[in-house]
Scaffold this motif. Structure first.
Motif, PDB file in Angstrom:
ATOM      1  N   ALA A   1       0.821  -1.218   0.000  1.00 26.54           N
ATOM      2  CA  ALA A   1       0.000   0.000   0.000  1.00 26.54           C
ATOM      3  C   ALA A   1       0.848   1.259   0.000  1.00 26.54           C
ATOM      4  O   ALA A   1       0.422   2.288  -0.511  1.00 26.54           O
ATOM      5  CB  ALA A   1      -0.930  -0.009   1.209  1.00 26.54           C
ATOM      6  N   ARG A   2       2.020   1.195   0.543  1.00 31.61           N
ATOM      7  CA  ARG A   2       2.872   2.377   0.648  1.00 31.61           C
ATOM      8  C   ARG A   2       3.994   2.392  -0.396  1.00 31.61           C
ATOM      9  O   ARG A   2       4.943   3.157  -0.252  1.00 31.61           O
ATOM     10  CB  ARG A   2       3.451   2.485   2.046  1.00 31.61           C
ATOM     11  CG  ARG A   2       2.367   2.665   3.094  1.00 31.61           C
ATOM     12  CD  ARG A   2       2.872   3.420   4.296  1.00 31.61           C
ATOM     13  NE  ARG A   2       1.828   3.649   5.257  1.00 31.61           N
ATOM     14  CZ  ARG A   2       0.998   4.686   5.231  1.00 31.61           C
ATOM     15  NH1 ARG A   2       1.071   5.562   4.274  1.00 31.61           N
ATOM     16  NH2 ARG A   2       0.085   4.838   6.157  1.00 31.61           N
TER      17      ARG A   2
ATOM     18  N   ARG B   1       1.812   5.228  -4.700  1.00 34.86           N
ATOM     19  CA  ARG B   1       1.366   6.465  -4.053  1.00 34.86           C
ATOM     20  C   ARG B   1       1.518   7.665  -4.999  1.00 34.86           C
ATOM     21  O   ARG B   1       0.667   8.545  -5.037  1.00 34.86           O
ATOM     22  CB  ARG B   1       2.159   6.728  -2.761  1.00 34.86           C
ATOM     23  CG  ARG B   1       2.148   5.580  -1.747  1.00 34.86           C
ATOM     24  CD  ARG B   1       0.802   5.078  -1.396  1.00 34.86           C
ATOM     25  NE  ARG B   1       0.107   5.952  -0.486  1.00 34.86           N
ATOM     26  CZ  ARG B   1      -1.149   5.792  -0.120  1.00 34.86           C
ATOM     27  NH1 ARG B   1      -1.843   4.791  -0.560  1.00 34.86           N
ATOM     28  NH2 ARG B   1      -1.717   6.630   0.704  1.00 34.86           N
TER      29      ARG B   1
ATOM     30  N   ASP C   1      -0.982  -6.227   4.140  1.00 33.12           N
ATOM     31  CA  ASP C   1      -0.623  -4.814   4.066  1.00 33.12           C
ATOM     32  C   ASP C   1      -0.573  -4.344   2.616  1.00 33.12           C
ATOM     33  O   ASP C   1       0.088  -3.391   2.275  1.00 33.12           O
ATOM     34  CB  ASP C   1       0.704  -4.533   4.776  1.00 33.12           C
ATOM     35  CG  ASP C   1       1.896  -5.150   4.063  1.00 33.12           C
ATOM     36  OD1 ASP C   1       1.696  -6.037   3.214  1.00 33.12           O
ATOM     37  OD2 ASP C   1       3.029  -4.746   4.356  1.00 33.12           O
TER      38      ASP C   1
ATOM     39  N   GLU D   1      -6.061  -4.187   0.525  1.00 33.54           N
ATOM     40  CA  GLU D   1      -6.597  -4.284   1.892  1.00 33.54           C
ATOM     41  C   GLU D   1      -6.832  -2.918   2.523  1.00 33.54           C
ATOM     42  O   GLU D   1      -7.668  -2.776   3.408  1.00 33.54           O
ATOM     43  CB  GLU D   1      -5.658  -5.097   2.793  1.00 33.54           C
ATOM     44  CG  GLU D   1      -5.740  -6.593   2.578  1.00 33.54           C
ATOM     45  CD  GLU D   1      -4.863  -7.071   1.430  1.00 33.54           C
ATOM     46  OE1 GLU D   1      -5.156  -8.142   0.893  1.00 33.54           O
ATOM     47  OE2 GLU D   1      -3.895  -6.371   1.062  1.00 33.54           O
ATOM     48  N   SER D   2      -6.106  -1.911   2.081  1.00 34.48           N
ATOM     49  CA  SER D   2      -6.247  -0.586   2.686  1.00 34.48           C
ATOM     50  C   SER D   2      -7.166   0.339   1.892  1.00 34.48           C
ATOM     51  O   SER D   2      -7.428   1.457   2.318  1.00 34.48           O
ATOM     52  CB  SER D   2      -4.868   0.075   2.814  1.00 34.48           C
ATOM     53  OG  SER D   2      -4.331   0.355   1.536  1.00 34.48           O
TER      54      SER D   2
ATOM     55  N   SER E   1      -7.908   6.420  -0.685  1.00 33.25           N
ATOM     56  CA  SER E   1      -7.114   5.253  -0.304  1.00 33.25           C
ATOM     57  C   SER E   1      -6.143   5.497   0.832  1.00 33.25           C
ATOM     58  O   SER E   1      -5.309   4.652   1.102  1.00 33.25           O
ATOM     59  CB  SER E   1      -6.335   4.762  -1.527  1.00 33.25           C
ATOM     60  OG  SER E   1      -5.399   5.723  -1.928  1.00 33.25           O
ATOM     61  N   ARG E   2      -6.208   6.625   1.517  1.00 36.76           N
ATOM     62  CA  ARG E   2      -5.283   6.859   2.636  1.00 36.76           C
ATOM     63  C   ARG E   2      -5.518   5.832   3.711  1.00 36.76           C
ATOM     64  O   ARG E   2      -6.624   5.556   4.116  1.00 36.76           O
ATOM     65  CB  ARG E   2      -5.475   8.256   3.198  1.00 36.76           C
ATOM     66  CG  ARG E   2      -4.891   9.283   2.286  1.00 36.76           C
ATOM     67  CD  ARG E   2      -4.656  10.591   3.000  1.00 36.76           C
ATOM     68  NE  ARG E   2      -4.155  11.506   1.989  1.00 36.76           N
ATOM     69  CZ  ARG E   2      -4.849  12.494   1.469  1.00 36.76           C
ATOM     70  NH1 ARG E   2      -6.051  12.738   1.873  1.00 36.76           N
ATOM     71  NH2 ARG E   2      -4.325  13.257   0.536  1.00 36.76           N
ATOM     72  N   SER E   3      -4.408   5.276   4.170  1.00 36.65           N
ATOM     73  CA  SER E   3      -4.515   4.272   5.244  1.00 36.65           C
ATOM     74  C   SER E   3      -3.995   4.796   6.544  1.00 36.65           C
ATOM     75  O   SER E   3      -3.422   5.825   6.628  1.00 36.65           O
ATOM     76  CB  SER E   3      -3.783   3.007   4.831  1.00 36.65           C
ATOM     77  OG  SER E   3      -2.467   3.286   4.404  1.00 36.65           O
TER      78      SER E   3
END
Length: 174
Positions: free
Chosen positions: A50-51, A56, A136, A140-141, A172-174
């Motif tokens: 996700a990161r 991003r 992660d 999922e986020s 989509s910010r987790s």
């Protein structure tokens, strides 16, 4: 691809937003996009984090109005995502949305509505697939149900305008 040795900080924004047919003889700022694409491995193992900086960056490009550029970077991430994985479905939906946003800028509302519809179809397919608990990864986020609701609201309008573009990063910010 290798990461350029001079790339040590945040990725720079493109010098201009490329709009096919509207930016004259000026092509896209591919040198800047190549820096982001260089961060993408040939294959992500298991999931797309996700990161991940290229992911991003691709989402942020969309949110800053660099729709064509966003699509380019997200396509590189999609190509490296695990085959048959849920992330590929979500990335395909994000690519459709970036492309639809570009069509809205180009005042092609019918084309944009079709692409938003394609994104909605992908997101519904994603939601119907079994989720993996505790990962992660990007999928999922990402709040896919919220994006589905937003797309349904946009598609329920009689006519889309430039103001109907959709931001992905904030979603989509987790």
């Amino acid at each position: 691809m290798n990461v350029p040795s001079h790339l040590t900080g945040p990725l720079p924004w493109p010098q201009w937003a490329y709009v096919p047919g509207e930016t004259g003889a000026v092509e896209a700022d591919s040198e800047t996009l190549d820096m982001a694409k260089a961060l993408v491995p040939s294959v992500f193992r298991g999931h797309v984090p996700a990161r991940h900086p290229a992911l991003r960056y691709g989402l942020a490009l969309n949110d800053r109005g660099y729709f064509w550029e966003s699509q380019e970077v997200l396509e590189a991430v999609w190509a490296a995502a695990p085959q048959g994985g849920r992330e590929r479905v979500l990335l395909r939906a994000c690519i459709y949305i970036a492309n639809a946003n570009l069509r809205l800028r180009m005042q092609r509302s019918h084309s944009a509505a079709r692409l938003f519809g394609d994104a909605l179809t992908e997101l519904r397919a994603l939601i119907s697939r079994k989720a993996v608990a505790g990962g992660d990864g990007f999928v999922e986020s990402f709040p896919a149900p919220a994006l589905v609701a937003l797309l349904q609201a946009k598609l329920g309008r009689p006519e889309l305008t430039k103001a109907d573009w959709i931001a992905l990063g904030a979603t989509s910010r987790s």
